[in-house]
Design a protein around this motif. Sequence first.
Motif, mmCIF file in Angstrom:
data_model
loop_
_atom_site.group_PDB
_atom_site.id
_atom_site.type_symbol
_atom_site.label_atom_id
_atom_site.label_comp_id
_atom_site.label_asym_id
_atom_site.label_seq_id
_atom_site.Cartn_x
_atom_site.Cartn_y
_atom_site.Cartn_z
ATOM 1 N N GLY A 139 8.567 -6.898 -1.165
ATOM 2 C CA GLY A 139 9.565 -7.211 -0.097
ATOM 3 C C GLY A 139 10.515 -8.364 -0.680
ATOM 4 O O GLY A 139 10.099 -9.124 -1.671
ATOM 5 N N ARG A 140 11.538 -8.673 -0.009
ATOM 6 C CA ARG A 140 12.274 -9.712 -0.343
ATOM 7 C C ARG A 140 11.944 -11.039 0.524
ATOM 8 O O ARG A 140 12.449 -12.206 0.143
ATOM 9 N N GLY A 141 11.144 -10.926 1.517
ATOM 10 C CA GLY A 141 10.870 -12.051 2.358
ATOM 11 C C GLY A 141 9.676 -12.727 1.774
ATOM 12 O O GLY A 141 9.345 -12.602 0.537
ATOM 13 N N ALA A 142 8.840 -13.772 2.275
ATOM 14 C CA ALA A 142 7.989 -14.412 1.893
ATOM 15 C C ALA A 142 6.963 -14.411 2.844
ATOM 16 O O ALA A 142 5.929 -15.241 2.938
ATOM 17 N N ASP A 143 6.540 -13.245 3.493
ATOM 18 C CA ASP A 143 5.376 -13.108 4.511
ATOM 19 C C ASP A 143 4.357 -12.425 3.870
ATOM 20 O O ASP A 143 4.524 -11.604 2.858
ATOM 21 N N ALA A 144 3.101 -12.173 4.122
ATOM 22 C CA ALA A 144 1.939 -11.478 3.564
ATOM 23 C C ALA A 144 2.418 -10.130 3.358
ATOM 24 O O ALA A 144 2.069 -9.489 2.507
ATOM 25 N N GLY A 145 3.271 -9.679 4.428
ATOM 26 C CA GLY A 145 3.631 -8.288 4.368
ATOM 27 C C GLY A 145 4.727 -7.994 3.403
ATOM 28 O O GLY A 145 4.923 -6.721 3.157
ATOM 29 N N ASP A 146 5.071 -9.073 2.622
ATOM 30 C CA ASP A 146 6.049 -8.667 1.448
ATOM 31 C C ASP A 146 5.198 -8.319 0.304
ATOM 32 O O ASP A 146 5.783 -8.235 -1.018
ATOM 33 N N PHE A 147 3.847 -8.593 0.236
ATOM 34 C CA PHE A 147 3.186 -8.645 -0.886
ATOM 35 C C PHE A 147 1.898 -7.448 -0.628
ATOM 36 O O PHE A 147 1.714 -7.107 0.489
ATOM 37 N N VAL A 148 1.503 -7.038 -1.564
ATOM 38 C CA VAL A 148 0.367 -6.108 -1.763
ATOM 39 C C VAL A 148 -0.400 -6.283 -2.716
ATOM 40 O O VAL A 148 -0.179 -6.898 -3.986
ATOM 41 N N ALA A 149 -1.798 -6.176 -2.516
ATOM 42 C CA ALA A 149 -3.083 -6.268 -3.541
ATOM 43 C C ALA A 149 -3.877 -5.226 -3.495
ATOM 44 O O ALA A 149 -4.490 -4.880 -2.428
ATOM 45 N N LEU A 150 -4.052 -4.675 -4.848
ATOM 46 C CA LEU A 150 -4.884 -3.275 -4.682
ATOM 47 C C LEU A 150 -5.629 -3.525 -6.170
ATOM 48 O O LEU A 150 -5.213 -4.054 -7.151
ATOM 49 N N SER A 151 -6.874 -3.109 -6.021
ATOM 50 C CA SER A 151 -7.717 -2.981 -7.270
ATOM 51 C C SER A 151 -6.731 -2.319 -8.219
ATOM 52 O O SER A 151 -6.048 -1.423 -7.937
ATOM 53 N N SER A 152 -6.674 -2.869 -9.580
ATOM 54 C CA SER A 152 -6.022 -2.384 -10.544
ATOM 55 C C SER A 152 -6.644 -1.169 -11.483
ATOM 56 O O SER A 152 -6.247 -0.557 -12.578
ATOM 57 N N THR A 153 -7.973 -0.936 -10.980
ATOM 58 C CA THR A 153 -8.673 0.115 -11.726
ATOM 59 C C THR A 153 -8.574 1.378 -11.120
ATOM 60 O O THR A 153 -9.167 1.567 -9.892
ATOM 61 N N CYS A 154 -8.357 2.430 -11.823
ATOM 62 C CA CYS A 154 -8.200 3.678 -11.379
ATOM 63 C C CYS A 154 -9.324 4.317 -10.963
ATOM 64 O O CYS A 154 -10.360 4.308 -11.650
ATOM 65 N N PRO A 155 -9.408 4.957 -9.770
ATOM 66 C CA PRO A 155 -10.743 5.315 -9.404
ATOM 67 C C PRO A 155 -11.024 6.764 -10.224
ATOM 68 O O PRO A 155 -12.251 7.113 -10.050
ATOM 69 N N HIS A 156 -10.167 7.186 -10.936
ATOM 70 C CA HIS A 156 -10.274 8.650 -11.429
ATOM 71 C C HIS A 156 -11.397 8.315 -13.010
ATOM 72 O O HIS A 156 -12.567 8.613 -12.991
ATOM 73 N N LEU A 157 -10.785 7.497 -13.796
ATOM 74 C CA LEU A 157 -11.786 7.207 -15.025
ATOM 75 C C LEU A 157 -11.623 5.865 -15.734
ATOM 76 O O LEU A 157 -12.064 5.350 -16.541
ATOM 77 N N GLY A 158 -10.943 4.840 -14.411
ATOM 78 C CA GLY A 158 -11.078 3.310 -14.926
ATOM 79 C C GLY A 158 -9.855 2.629 -15.407
ATOM 80 O O GLY A 158 -10.132 1.734 -16.087
#
Length: 187
Positions: free
Chosen positions: A61-80
């Motif tokens: 997002g263009r703002g600076a709230d927590a909702g403008d960011f996202v954090a996800l595991s970078s390891t694919c659940p298929h084969l890693g």
Amino acid sequence: MGAGLVASYGTLAWFASRFLYPKRDEEGAWLFVCTVNRLEPGSSLLFKIPGGETIAVARNGRGADAGDFVALSSTCPHLGCQVHWEANKDRFFCPCHNGAFDRGGKAIAGPPAQAGTDLKQYRLRVDGSLLYINVPSELLAKAEPNGKPAREARGELHGRIVERVAVRGPGHDPCLAPRNPETSREC
Ligand code: FES
């Protein structure tokens, strides 16, 4: 001038304390990731938390709230393999077998979508100009196998930004690894 110096040192001490002594609540610890300005809109970084898990943190997002960011595991659940954020397609993408995930981590294409396996999402918080991530207690326990909070008490419970992740072991995509006729399987 004295008052200015006191104010400056006070501000510095406040930032240092927020960085060195992460807040902990019943659901884990809040670790400092970076300043908000470190991530341009549309960009992402890799953050390694205590215990070894890597997390893709993206600013979508263009703002600076927590909702403008996202954090996800970078390891694919298929084969890693490691996923990365594609801002122009508004998705996280795994290049190994064209797996794709929406910004909430839901699998939308490729083998992860067929298996219905999503990417784990982490909570974020913006405090002033600082971005924090919540690391759940079970992952912290991995970092402290004896269950002792000593590292945190010493101010050592930190993650760090990493350039890339070395993928090895069973999580590595067998299609990209050196072939072993004994163990290789169809790709
Ligand atoms: S789609 Fe990610 S490892 Fe296969």
